[in-house]
Design a protein around this motif. Structure first.
Motif, PDB file in Angstrom:
ATOM      1  N   GLY A  30       7.141   3.321   1.573  1.00 43.27           N
ATOM      2  CA  GLY A  30       7.162   2.869   0.181  1.00 43.27           C
ATOM      3  C   GLY A  30       8.529   3.003  -0.457  1.00 43.27           C
ATOM      4  N   ARG A  31       9.296   3.987  -0.001  1.00 41.48           N
ATOM      5  CA  ARG A  31      10.641   4.179  -0.551  1.00 41.48           C
ATOM      6  C   ARG A  31      11.563   3.015  -0.239  1.00 41.48           C
ATOM      7  NH1 ARG A  31      14.439   9.520   0.578  1.00 41.48           N
ATOM      8  NH2 ARG A  31      16.202   8.879  -0.759  1.00 41.48           N
ATOM      9  N   VAL A  32      11.425   2.412   0.951  1.00 39.76           N
ATOM     10  CA  VAL A  32      12.305   1.306   1.356  1.00 39.76           C
ATOM     11  C   VAL A  32      11.667  -0.047   1.050  1.00 39.76           C
ATOM     12  CG1 VAL A  32      13.365   2.693   3.181  1.00 39.76           C
ATOM     13  CG2 VAL A  32      11.362   1.294   3.708  1.00 39.76           C
ATOM     14  N   TYR A  33      10.612  -0.045   0.259  1.00 37.05           N
ATOM     15  CA  TYR A  33       9.929  -1.305  -0.067  1.00 37.05           C
ATOM     16  C   TYR A  33      10.882  -2.370  -0.603  1.00 37.05           C
ATOM     17  CZ  TYR A  33       6.962  -4.554  -2.664  1.00 37.05           C
ATOM     18  OH  TYR A  33       6.380  -5.690  -3.166  1.00 37.05           O
ATOM     19  N   PRO A  34      11.772  -2.066  -1.567  1.00 37.06           N
ATOM     20  CA  PRO A  34      12.646  -3.125  -2.089  1.00 37.06           C
ATOM     21  C   PRO A  34      13.526  -3.760  -1.018  1.00 37.06           C
ATOM     22  CG  PRO A  34      12.672  -1.205  -3.525  1.00 37.06           C
ATOM     23  CD  PRO A  34      11.984  -0.786  -2.272  1.00 37.06           C
ATOM     24  N   ARG A  35      13.887  -2.970  -0.007  1.00 36.16           N
ATOM     25  CA  ARG A  35      14.741  -3.512   1.051  1.00 36.16           C
ATOM     26  C   ARG A  35      13.936  -4.276   2.088  1.00 36.16           C
ATOM     27  NH1 ARG A  35      19.178  -5.703   2.500  1.00 36.16           N
ATOM     28  NH2 ARG A  35      20.403  -4.755   4.171  1.00 36.16           N
ATOM     29  N   PHE A  36      12.787  -3.749   2.447  1.00 34.97           N
ATOM     30  CA  PHE A  36      12.002  -4.342   3.538  1.00 34.97           C
ATOM     31  C   PHE A  36      11.229  -5.584   3.097  1.00 34.97           C
ATOM     32  CE2 PHE A  36      11.382  -1.064   7.126  1.00 34.97           C
ATOM     33  CZ  PHE A  36      12.726  -0.714   7.059  1.00 34.97           C
ATOM     34  N   ILE A  37      10.899  -5.685   1.825  1.00 36.02           N
ATOM     35  CA  ILE A  37      10.082  -6.812   1.389  1.00 36.02           C
ATOM     36  C   ILE A  37      10.819  -8.132   1.572  1.00 36.02           C
ATOM     37  CG2 ILE A  37      10.810  -6.822  -1.014  1.00 36.02           C
ATOM     38  CD1 ILE A  37       7.215  -7.273   0.325  1.00 36.02           C
ATOM     39  N   MET A  84       0.833  -1.204   0.000  1.00 35.21           N
ATOM     40  CA  MET A  84       0.000   0.000   0.000  1.00 35.21           C
ATOM     41  C   MET A  84       0.871   1.260   0.000  1.00 35.21           C
ATOM     42  SD  MET A  84      -2.691   1.266   2.917  1.00 35.21           S
ATOM     43  CE  MET A  84      -1.333   1.417   4.111  1.00 35.21           C
ATOM     44  N   CYS A  85       1.896   1.261   0.849  1.00 35.38           N
ATOM     45  CA  CYS A  85       2.769   2.431   0.934  1.00 35.38           C
ATOM     46  C   CYS A  85       3.592   2.608  -0.349  1.00 35.38           C
ATOM     47  CB  CYS A  85       3.689   2.304   2.137  1.00 35.38           C
ATOM     48  SG  CYS A  85       2.811   2.371   3.729  1.00 35.38           S
ATOM     49  N   ARG A  86       3.910   1.510  -0.998  1.00 31.34           N
ATOM     50  CA  ARG A  86       4.643   1.608  -2.256  1.00 31.34           C
ATOM     51  C   ARG A  86       3.794   2.316  -3.308  1.00 31.34           C
ATOM     52  NH1 ARG A  86       9.834   1.913  -4.026  1.00 31.34           N
ATOM     53  NH2 ARG A  86       9.926   1.391  -6.257  1.00 31.34           N
ATOM     54  N   VAL A  87       2.496   2.065  -3.299  1.00 30.88           N
ATOM     55  CA  VAL A  87       1.598   2.733  -4.235  1.00 30.88           C
ATOM     56  C   VAL A  87       1.616   4.239  -4.004  1.00 30.88           C
ATOM     57  CG1 VAL A  87      -0.820   3.013  -4.915  1.00 30.88           C
ATOM     58  CG2 VAL A  87       0.120   0.722  -4.533  1.00 30.88           C
ATOM     59  N   VAL A  88       1.562   4.651  -2.732  1.00 28.93           N
ATOM     60  CA  VAL A  88       1.581   6.081  -2.409  1.00 28.93           C
ATOM     61  C   VAL A  88       2.893   6.715  -2.868  1.00 28.93           C
ATOM     62  CG1 VAL A  88       1.523   7.766  -0.529  1.00 28.93           C
ATOM     63  CG2 VAL A  88       0.004   5.776  -0.461  1.00 28.93           C
ATOM     64  N   TYR A  89       3.999   6.023  -2.620  1.00 30.50           N
ATOM     65  CA  TYR A  89       5.311   6.546  -3.015  1.00 30.50           C
ATOM     66  C   TYR A  89       5.414   6.715  -4.532  1.00 30.50           C
ATOM     67  CZ  TYR A  89      10.349   6.589  -3.933  1.00 30.50           C
ATOM     68  OH  TYR A  89      11.612   6.905  -4.394  1.00 30.50           O
ATOM     69  N   GLU A  90       4.989   5.702  -5.275  1.00 27.76           N
ATOM     70  CA  GLU A  90       5.073   5.778  -6.725  1.00 27.76           C
ATOM     71  C   GLU A  90       4.149   6.868  -7.279  1.00 27.76           C
ATOM     72  OE1 GLU A  90       4.292   1.935  -8.308  1.00 27.76           O
ATOM     73  OE2 GLU A  90       6.188   1.058  -7.617  1.00 27.76           O
ATOM     74  N   ALA A  91       2.973   7.018  -6.676  1.00 26.91           N
ATOM     75  CA  ALA A  91       2.051   8.062  -7.125  1.00 26.91           C
ATOM     76  C   ALA A  91       2.644   9.443  -6.879  1.00 26.91           C
ATOM     77  CB  ALA A  91       0.712   7.926  -6.403  1.00 26.91           C
ATOM     78  N   GLU A  92       3.297   9.617  -5.724  1.00 30.98           N
ATOM     79  CA  GLU A  92       3.905  10.910  -5.410  1.00 30.98           C
ATOM     80  C   GLU A  92       5.051  11.234  -6.371  1.00 30.98           C
ATOM     81  OE1 GLU A  92       5.465  13.257  -1.419  1.00 30.98           O
ATOM     82  OE2 GLU A  92       5.777  11.096  -1.597  1.00 30.98           O
ATOM     83  N   GLN A  93       5.804  10.202  -6.764  1.00 30.24           N
ATOM     84  CA  GLN A  93       6.937  10.420  -7.666  1.00 30.24           C
ATOM     85  C   GLN A  93       6.494  10.624  -9.115  1.00 30.24           C
ATOM     86  OE1 GLN A  93      10.188  10.709  -6.602  1.00 30.24           O
ATOM     87  NE2 GLN A  93       9.262  10.613  -4.559  1.00 30.24           N
ATOM     88  N   SER A  94       5.379  10.052  -9.491  1.00 28.34           N
ATOM     89  CA  SER A  94       4.961  10.058 -10.898  1.00 28.34           C
ATOM     90  C   SER A  94       4.002  11.192 -11.231  1.00 28.34           C
ATOM     91  CB  SER A  94       4.312   8.724 -11.264  1.00 28.34           C
ATOM     92  OG  SER A  94       5.186   7.643 -10.997  1.00 28.34           O
ATOM     93  N   LEU A  95       3.102  11.536 -10.328  1.00 25.04           N
ATOM     94  CA  LEU A  95       2.063  12.522 -10.620  1.00 25.04           C
ATOM     95  C   LEU A  95       2.522  13.928 -10.259  1.00 25.04           C
ATOM     96  CD1 LEU A  95      -1.008  10.581  -9.141  1.00 25.04           C
ATOM     97  CD2 LEU A  95      -0.239  10.634 -11.531  1.00 25.04           C
ATOM     98  N   ILE A 121       6.535   0.152  11.592  1.00 22.41           N
ATOM     99  CA  ILE A 121       7.338  -0.046  10.376  1.00 22.41           C
ATOM    100  C   ILE A 121       7.997   1.273   9.972  1.00 22.41           C
ATOM    101  CG2 ILE A 121       7.250  -0.627   7.930  1.00 22.41           C
ATOM    102  CD1 ILE A 121       5.039  -2.602   8.537  1.00 22.41           C
ATOM    103  N   TYR A 122       7.244   2.372  10.102  1.00 21.12           N
ATOM    104  CA  TYR A 122       7.818   3.682   9.771  1.00 21.12           C
ATOM    105  C   TYR A 122       8.988   4.013  10.686  1.00 21.12           C
ATOM    106  CZ  TYR A 122       8.495   8.694   9.724  1.00 21.12           C
ATOM    107  OH  TYR A 122       9.076   9.943   9.677  1.00 21.12           O
ATOM    108  N   LEU A 123       8.838   3.736  11.986  1.00 21.92           N
ATOM    109  CA  LEU A 123       9.936   4.022  12.910  1.00 21.92           C
ATOM    110  C   LEU A 123      11.194   3.242  12.535  1.00 21.92           C
ATOM    111  CD1 LEU A 123       8.084   4.137  16.365  1.00 21.92           C
ATOM    112  CD2 LEU A 123       8.985   6.063  15.041  1.00 21.92           C
ATOM    113  N   ILE A 124      11.008   2.023  12.054  1.00 18.76           N
ATOM    114  CA  ILE A 124      12.172   1.224  11.646  1.00 18.76           C
ATOM    115  C   ILE A 124      12.856   1.869  10.439  1.00 18.76           C
ATOM    116  CG2 ILE A 124      12.888  -1.031  10.740  1.00 18.76           C
ATOM    117  CD1 ILE A 124      10.699  -2.298  12.424  1.00 18.76           C
TER     118      ILE A 124
END
Length: 349
Positions: free
Chosen positions: A178-185, A139-150, A198-201
């Motif tokens: 969402g920014r750290v999605y590739p690392r956290f997944i 879900m957070c990855r979607v928000v991150y990508e939308a913020e970067q693209s739109l 998760i955000y605090l981490i």
């Protein structure tokens, strides 16, 4: 001759006896003589020349037998029901308070639970946590990508359509996750279920994050106090605005809370307004006053103004004599007050 006289006397007595009929004086009678069982004139008084039925026996003339216990109980219950109905009618317009059942209490346990071993429940719970963490990351990855693209307008519209505010701290934290999605997944099975944790981490030092992974320490085992300690070490003290929330509606950073230390009155409110106006004129600070309280003060001022107009009729208002404050008085020459006491009164506002 004596026989004739005697006979005549007897005849006279008989006539007198027939003439003297027993009379009834109804003026002194109790009105209750006419009861439910005798409501006509014929049933109460005797009519001359009319045959009367034989008198009722003493047994029949007696009052009716007493009510049985069942009849008494029935009448008492009827009276109680009538009183309850009257009370309910009287309270019909009042608010009735009654305890309602919650969804949980109204739900019956109708499903059949298949018993499992404790280890199975532990595994199922951890699987649920992992699913929650994975869903949060996606879900957070979607928000991150939308913020970067739109663009800004498109992203604002996107946030509104998903029930978010583009300027809120929630969106900012979602974007950070969402920014750290590739690392956290890769370590989703070690992440807590709560997105706030998760955000605090994401805000702890990178070397500490790598150390925990190397030593095999589960990230979801980090306590709140430990997370706060790690997060503080990454704060940039040169960005004083970072711990402040931004109020986009009033275009400023919220840095303090303004309080009255006692119950304020109109004088306190006016003094507060003058003091804050002075501070705002000298510093890049904006004070946002409680809207409802400001409306109350404004209404009270208008009320006092109307009262002054009513109580000060035929009194001259001289603005030149008003006290406008020390600074305003210094800039605007105030006319000396009239020394003639015979003139009309002057009102100073």
């Amino acid at each position: 001759m004596e026989n004739v006289i005697q006979t005549n006397n007897q005849s006279t007595k008989a006539v007198a006896t027939e003439a003297v009929m027993p009379s009834v004086d109804i003026r002194g009678m109790n009105a209750n003589v006419i009861t439910e069982n005798s409501s006509t004139f014929d049933e109460v008084f005797e009519v001359e020349g009319q045959e009367q039925p034989p008198p009722a026996s003493s047994t029949e003339s007696k009052s009716e037998p007493k009510e049985s216990d069942e009849d008494k109980a029935r009448k008492m219950q009827a009276a109680l029901d009538k009183a309850k109905l009257a009370k309910a009618t009287a309270n019909a317009g009042l608010v009735q308070y009654e305890r309602k059942l919650s969804v949980e209490a109204a739900t019956a346990d109708v499903t059949t639970i298949v018993p499992k071993e404790r280890k199975e429940y532990v595994a199922a719970f951890k699987a649920g946590v992992e699913k929650t963490a994975r869903s949060t990351l996606e879900m957070c990855r979607v928000v991150y990508e939308a913020e970067q693209s739109l663009d800004k307008f498109q992203f604002k519209t996107f946030c509104e359509e998903v029930g978010l505010k583009d300027y809120s701290s929630t969106v900012r934290k979602f974007s950070a996750i969402g920014r750290v999605y590739p690392r956290f997944i890769q370590y989703v099975d070690q992440l807590p279920a709560s997105w706030t944790n998760i955000y605090l981490i994401t805000q702890i030092p990178a070397d500490a994050f790598e150390e925990y992974l190397t030593k095999g320490y589960a990230l979801n085992k980090l306590t709140g106090s430990k997370l706060d300690e790690l997060v503080k070490s990454t704060k940039d003290i040169n960005k004083i605005e970072e711990p402040l929330s931004f109020d986009s509606k009033n275009s400023g950073y919220v840095f303090a809370k303004l309080l009255f230390t006692k119950k304020p009155d109109d004088t306190d409110w006016r003094a507060m307004e003058k003091a804050l106006a002075e501070i705002s004129a000298r510093l890049p600070i904006k004070f946002v006053i409680n809207k409802e309280a400001g409306e109350f003060v404004k209404a009270r001022r208008e009320q006092r103004y109307e009262q002054i107009k009513q109580s000060s009729k035929n009194v001259d208002l001289k603005p030149d004599l008003w006290d406008l404050g020390a600074e305003a008085n210094a800039a605007y020459k105030v006319v000396e007050r009239t020394a003639n006491q015979t003139e009309k009164a002057v009102i100073t506002v």
